[in-house]
Design a protein around this motif. Structure first.
Motif: not given
Length: 504
Positions: A390-391, A393-394, A415
Motif C-alpha cells: 500500500t505504501e 502505491r502511495d 490511498d
C-alpha cells in the motif's frame, strides 16, 4: 509606379492586384503569383522581361539581378542613385509584396535533407530584406491583412502619402517574418541541442485580455514548427481565457495525463491542491475535491476520462472557473453550461514540447521538459524497513505529483488521494509543516514525497510526530546519514530516487 508581387499566401492577392492596376500601378511578378493574377485578368509582367534572363539553375535564380534589386534599393533622395537607375534603363520599384511559405508546414524533422534544402527560398527573402531596408521609399508588405489599409493610403495620394510610422511598422513586420523563416530553417539543420545562438521562432496564437494582472498587456505565442497544445484545445464558454487560466489548465492537464487509472487534478495558482485516483472518474473527483475543499474554490479541474452526467452534477455544486477533459457527454455539458462563467476545455492528450522556455525578464532558461529519468528499479530503500504494498502505491502516486508543486515541494498522500500539499516555502521543514497542517488527522498513516533532499533531520522528526509511515525523496544531502537515522528511529520506510524535481 511599379509593384512587385510574389507571395506564398495568396489570399487577397487578386483583389490587391486589381486595385493597384486601377490606381495606375504596373505589376511585376514570377511563377505562381503571376499565373494566379493572369487567370483573373490582372495584367502583369514577368520578372524575366526586366532582367533579360530566364529562370536559372532549376529556378534557384529568378529575381537576383540589379534590374530588380537596384530598383528596390535606390534612395529617392539621392540624385546619384536615380541617375544610375536611368543609366541602366531601370525604373524604381516602390511596393514589394512578398511572403514566404511557413518552412515548418512544408518540412519536418523527417524530411530528407536534399528535399528540405531545395525548399529554402533565397530570392523571396532577399527581395523582402531589400524592400524593408529601404522602407523610407519602398513599402514592404508581408501580411495580407495589411492590403486594405495600404490600398487606402495609396488611393489617398500615391506611395508618397504613406506615413513614416506605417512604413516603419511594415519594415519591422517584414524583418520579423524573415527572422521566423530563418529560425525554422536553423531548427531543421541544428544538431546541437543548446547552441550559442538559439533563435526560437514564435508565432502568436491569440491576444489576451491581459497577462498575469489586468494592467499588463499580453499575448500568447507558440513555438512554430511544433504542435501547440492550446491551439488543439476546444474551448466552450462565454468568458475568454486569461493567461492565468491557460497556465493553470496546462499544469492540471499535464499532471492528470501522467496517470493511467481514472484521475482528477484540481489546480490553484499553478499548483495542485487536490489529486486523486479511483475506480471511476466520479469517485476520483469527489476524493480530489475532498483533499482540500477550501483551496479548490475557484480552481481548475482536469479529468483524464470523459466527464459523465453524475460527475457534472457533482461539479455543478461547487464553484470552479475551468474544466479540462478529453470529452464530455451531451447531458453533462448541458448541466455545466448553466454556469455562465464556467469554461470547458476539450483537449487531446498532452505532448511534451521539445523545449521549455522560462524567462526572468532579461534572460531565458531553455530546458528539456521535466520528465522522470531514473526508473523505479534504480530507486534505493535506505532504511531497514521497506514500504509495504500500500505504501509503495502511495509513494509512486505522491512522487508523480510532487514535480508539479512549487519548491520546496512536499506531498502527503494516502490511498491514492493527496491529503496535504506544502509548496513555495523558503525552507523544507516549513513545507512539511504546511502539508501536515493541511492534512490534519489524515496525515496519520500517510506517505510523504519531497521534491528535493532533506538538508536536516528536523523534517523527518516533524513527519514522524504527525504519523507519516513512509517517505520518498531524491537523497544527496551531506546529512543523509542523519536523515536516515531519524527515519529508522521513527520506524519510517525511506526511499531514495536519485532524482530532484524542483519547480520554481
Amino acid at each position: 509606379m511599379r509593384a512587385l508581387l510574389s507571395v506564398y499566401e495568396k489570399s487577397g492577392i487578386v483583389e490587391l492586384g486589381q486595385q493597384l492596376v486601377a490606381l495606375g500601378w504596373e505589376l511585376l511578378s514570377t511563377g505562381g503569383t503571376a499565373r494566379v493574377l493572369r487567370e483573373h485578368g490582372v495584367p502583369v509582367r514577368e520578372i524575366s522581361e526586366l532582367t533579360g534572363f530566364p529562370d536559372l539553375l532549376g529556378g534557384r535564380v529568378k529575381t537576383l539581378h540589379p534590374a530588380i534589386h537596384a530598383a528596390i534599393l535606390a534612395r529617392h533622395n539621392h540624385p546619384e542613385d536615380l541617375e544610375q537607375l536611368a543609366q541602366y534603363g531601370f525604373e524604381p520599384i516602390e511596393l514589394v509584396v512578398v511572403n514566404l511559405y511557413a518552412f515548418d508546414r512544408a518540412v519536418t524533422s523527417e524530411t530528407p535533407e536534399g528535399e528540405a534544402i531545395e525548399l529554402i527560398d533565397v530570392g523571396g527573402p532577399t527581395l523582402l530584406r531589400a524592400a524593408a531596408k529601404n522602407f523610407h521609399w519602398v513599402l514592404p508588405v508581408v501580411d495580407p491583412s495589411d492590403y486594405e489599409r495600404i490600398l487606402a493610403e495609396l488611393a489617398r495620394g500615391g506611395p508618397r502619402s504613406v506615413p513614416y510610422a506605417l512604413r516603419r511598422e511594415l519594415a519591422a513586420k517584414a524583418f520579423a517574418h524573415l527572422a521566423t523563416y530563418d529560425a525554422q530553417i536553423a531548427a531543421y539543420l541544428r544538431t546541437e541541442p543548446f547552441p550559442d545562438l538559439l533563435p526560437l521562432p514564435l508565432r502568436k496564437i491569440r491576444a489576451l485580455r491581459y497577462g498575469e494582472n489586468p494592467h499588463q498587456m499580453a499575448a500568447l505565442y507558440q513555438l512554430a514548427g511544433f504542435p501547440s497544445q492550446i491551439n488543439r484545445w476546444h474551448t466552450v464558454g462565454e468568458v475568454e481565457l486569461s493567461y492565468n487560466n491557460v497556465l493553470d489548465a496546462s499544469a492540471a492537464w499535464q499532471l492528470v495525463n501522467r496517470f493511467a487509472e481514472p484521475a482528477v487534478v484540481i489546480v490553484k495558482h499553478v499548483a495542485p491542491c487536490g489529486v486523486a485516483v479511483a475506480s471511476t472518474i466520479e469517485v476520483a473527483f469527489a476524493r480530489a475535491f475532498d483533499a482540500d475543499p477550501i483551496s479548490a474554490f475557484g480552481g481548475i479541474v482536469a479529468f483524464n476520462r470523459p466527464v459523465d452526467t453524475p460527475t457534472a452534477r457533482a461539479l455543478a455544486q461547487h464553484l470552479f472557473d475551468l474544466i479540462v477533459a478529453p470529452s464530455i457527454d451531451r447531458e453533462a455539458e448541458d448541466v455545466l453550461r448553466r454556469r455562465k462563467a464556467l469554461r470547458l476545455i476539450f483537449a487531446p492528450p498532452w505532448v511534451d514540447p521539445p523545449y521549455v522556455v522560462r524567462s526572468t525578464g532579461d534572460i531565458a532558461l531553455v530546458q528539456s521538459p521535466d520528465r522522470p529519468v531514473r526508473p523505479q528499479e534504480s530507486w534505493q530503500v535506505v532504511t531497514t524497513r521497506h514500504p509495504n504494498e500500500t505504501e509503495w502505491r502511495d509513494l509512486l502516486f505522491a512522487w508523480t505529483i510532487v514535480p508539479f508543486v512549487l519548491s520546496n515541494g512536499v506531498v502527503l498522500a494516502r490511498d491514492g488521494q493527496t491529503v496535504g500539499i506544502g509548496g513555495g516555502q523558503p525552507n523544507r521543514v516549513d513545507a512539511v509543516r504546511l502539508a501536515i497542517w493541511r492534512a490534519g488527522e489524515r496525515a496519520r498513516g500517510a506517505v510523504l514525497a519531497s521534491d528535493a533532499f532533506f538538508p536536516f533531520p528536523d523534517s523527518i522528526e516533524v513527519a514522524a510526530a504527525a504519523g507519516i509511515t513512509a517517505i520518498i525523496q531524491p537523497g544527496g544531502s551531506r546529512r543523509d546519514g542523519e536523515v536516515i537515522t531519524a527515519a529508522e528511529r521513527a520506524g519510517i520506510a525511506m526511499v531514495f530516487t536519485g532524482e530532484r524535481h524542483f519547480r520554481h
